[in-house]
Design an enzyme around this catalytic site. Structure first.
Site, short mmCIF file in Angstrom:
data_model
loop_
_atom_site.label_atom_id
_atom_site.label_comp_id
_atom_site.label_asym_id
_atom_site.label_seq_id
_atom_site.Cartn_x
_atom_site.Cartn_y
_atom_site.Cartn_z
CE LYS A 88 2.69 2.30 -1.67
NZ LYS A 88 2.41 1.20 -0.72
CB SER A 163 3.60 2.74 2.77
OG SER A 163 3.15 1.66 1.95
CB SER A 187 0.77 -0.18 2.95
OG SER A 187 1.83 0.10 3.82
N1 GLN Z 1 3.54 -0.15 8.17
C1 GLN Z 1 4.08 -1.43 7.84
C2 GLN Z 1 5.56 -1.28 7.61
O1 GLN Z 1 6.04 -0.23 7.82
C3 GLN Z 1 3.40 -2.00 6.63
C4 GLN Z 1 3.78 -1.31 5.39
C5 GLN Z 1 3.13 -1.87 4.18
O2 GLN Z 1 2.09 -2.54 4.24
N2 GLN Z 1 3.76 -1.65 3.04
O3 GLN Z 1 6.24 -2.17 7.24
#
Ligand code: GLN
Length: 528
Positions: A88, A163, A187
């Protein structure tokens, strides 16, 4: 010859040891696929052909040395040795751009390796490149990347989740057998569910965060993606463990069981007598009925195999979302204060050339709308007079959420089974206009981060032709047990029709004049 990209990591590892394939051939095949199909998917922000092939050659030299000194030396090579890994784009790799999906870091070259990058190099892993993500890991669809959205290979008009959408897609589309992501509120698990891959968020503290762009420090965890439990466990094994440079990384042994998961028969037999809790609150309002059906079928299959499933309650689940959206933005607002145009990334000078004007212009133009929304939310929650009402209160509720889980571990449950995501992959744009609808994508994953627990999402069939993920949640440090359960489920469903299905024909999609992500980017761009 078989297409090397179709083989799981453990099969590639065998081919490498028997001499049927070299690391250069394996890595080359994956690079070709990634380069060929990235137009259709936009999963990769950097594909480092040169660096990857150099690492592959070094890995081949080690294999040759090991072969010369006997089979023990070959067996001592890590299961990841010589195999491709996608990272990532918030993991530092010395000399390679690291953007975290943000304009504010465009062109920033990491000056050092993250701890997990060092660990991967140490076991002979080959880093293929950096994958697309929601800006600063804020999002559930990868549509918040400053570099355009990533498409889901199962249906190019849908999102891959987020994400860590790029990492999930790299694995689902056979560009890499292994990928790493981060999970702050879901994510890793949610994109794993939406792309039909295995994705684990380990226990908080299992993997060092040194060299990872921070989002919410008390929640962020690094974890693996792969196409099966064995590969995901091997990747976790490679990167886990205490690191002096991250004081929250725990001095807990990394289980060798992670690289020694049982075969089919043993794994299936291992399900017998396992006590699994089914939390009723995870069948949330708005859950797609057919997704719920798949989850209940998976639970029934586990029961048929001898697991004992009991409905349980995690009464504070409904507060997970609200507390997360206080804690995560609060910590993000502090972590993101460092991006000021002075120390990292591009510097945009303001009208009068003064330092304040530089801050304002760099941050004003460098951050996207979702990141600004989080900074404002977080700054407000931490401000004088509101700290006690919001942040402190949220931390107290967090303790209650953790207490719900602790009560179940005390009753002797081996793990919990639950949906990962209330729906399958949704269409581009479907949740962009309504941030709360987007936030609800993570209703089933957020509480696990709040409690610091390990959770893994594994594929459990299709709904409307799109993958559904089953989540297994465990007590702290029970990753090996979760992977054994996941192996058990894989074993009892190995003959299922859906296991044989593959995503869309990506080669054809890549030949289109304007592939989906490019078209979406054009649609999203503000009119001139
Ligand atoms: N979707 C969640 C957020 O927007 C979690 C994101 C994540 O786990 N990095 O914060």
């Amino acid at each position: 010859m078989t297409d090397l990209t179709r083989l799981p990591g453990h099969a590639l590892a065998r081919a490498l040891r028997t001499g049927e394939a070299s690391s250069r051939e394996i890595v080359g095949a994956h690079l070709d696929a990634a380069e060929r199909e990235n137009r259709a998917l936009n999963a990769w922000l950097v594909i480092d052909r040169h660096g990857a092939l150099a690492a592959a050659d070094a890995a081949d030299a080690r294999v040759a040395e090991a072969r010369a000194s006997g089979s023990d030396a070959l067996d001592a090579l890590h299961p990841l040795h010589g195999l491709p890994v996608a990272l990532k784009d918030l993991v530092s790799v010395a000399g390679v751009q690291c953007t975290a999906g943000s304009r504010i870091l465009e062109g920033y070259i990491a000056p050092y390796d993250a701890h997990i990058t060092e660990r991967l190099r140490a076991v002979g892993g080959v880093i293929l490149g950096k994958t697309n993500m929601d800006e600063f890991a804020m999002g559930s669809s990868t549509e918040h990347s400053a570099f355009g959205p990533t498409a889901n290979p199962w249906d190019l008009e849908t999102v891959p989740g987020g994400s860590s959408g790029g990492s999930a897609v790299a694995v689902a589309a056979y560009h890499a057998p292994f990928a790493l992501g981060t999970d702050t509120g879901g994510s890793i698990r949610q994109p794993a569910a939406l792309t039909g891959t295995v994705g684990m968020k380990p226990t908080y503290g299992r993997v060092s965060r040194y060299g990872i762009v921070a989002f919410a420090s008390s929640l962020d965890q690094i974890g693996p993606f792969a196409r099966d439990a064995r590969d995901a466990a091997a990747l976790l094994h490679a990167v886990a463990g205490r690191d002096e440079r991250d004081s929250t990384s725990a001095p807990v042994d990394v289980p060798t069981a992670l690289v020694d998961l049982p075969g089919d028969d043993e794994a299936a037999a291992g399900l017998r007598g396992k006590r699994l809790g089914l939390p009723r609150e995870y069948f949330v309002a708005g859950m797609a009925p057919d997704v719920e059906r798949r989850i209940r079928e998976a639970v029934a299959a586990l029961e048929t195999a001898g697991a004992v499933v009991e409905e349980v309650s995690l009464p504070h689940t409904e507060y997970g979302l609200a507390t997360y959206y206080i804690v995560a933005p609060a910590e993000a607002s502090a972590n993101l204060a460092r991006y000021d145009g002075i120390r990292y990334g591009p510097r945009l000078t303001g009208g009068d050339g003064g330092v304040l004007a530089t801050y304002l212009r760099t941050r004003g133009e460098g951050f996207g709308a979702e990141v600004k929304r989080r900074i404002m939310l977080g700054t407000y929650a931490l401000s004088a007079g509101y700290y006690d009402a919001y942040y402190l209160k949220a931390q107290k509720v967090r303790t209650l959420i953790k207490g719900d889980f602790d009560a179940l571990w005390a009753q002797g449950f081996d793990a919990l089974v639950a949906p990962t995501s209330p729906t399958v992959a949704f269409r581009f744009g479907a949740r962009l206009a309504d941030p709360v609808a987007m936030y609800l994508s993570d209703a089933c994953t957020l509480p696990v981060n709040m409690a610091g627990l390990p959770g893994v999402s594994i594929p459990c069939g299709l709904s409307e032709g799109l993958p559904v993920g089953l989540q297994l949640i465990g007590a702290p440090w029970s990753e090996a047990r979760l992977f054994e359960l996941a192996r058990g489920y894989e074993a009892i469903t190995s003959g299922a029709d859906w296991r044989a299905l593959e995503p869309t024909d990506l080669a054809a999609a890549s030949d289109q004049a304007t592939p989906t992500p490019a078209r979406r980017l054009a649609e999203l761009a503000p009119a001139e």
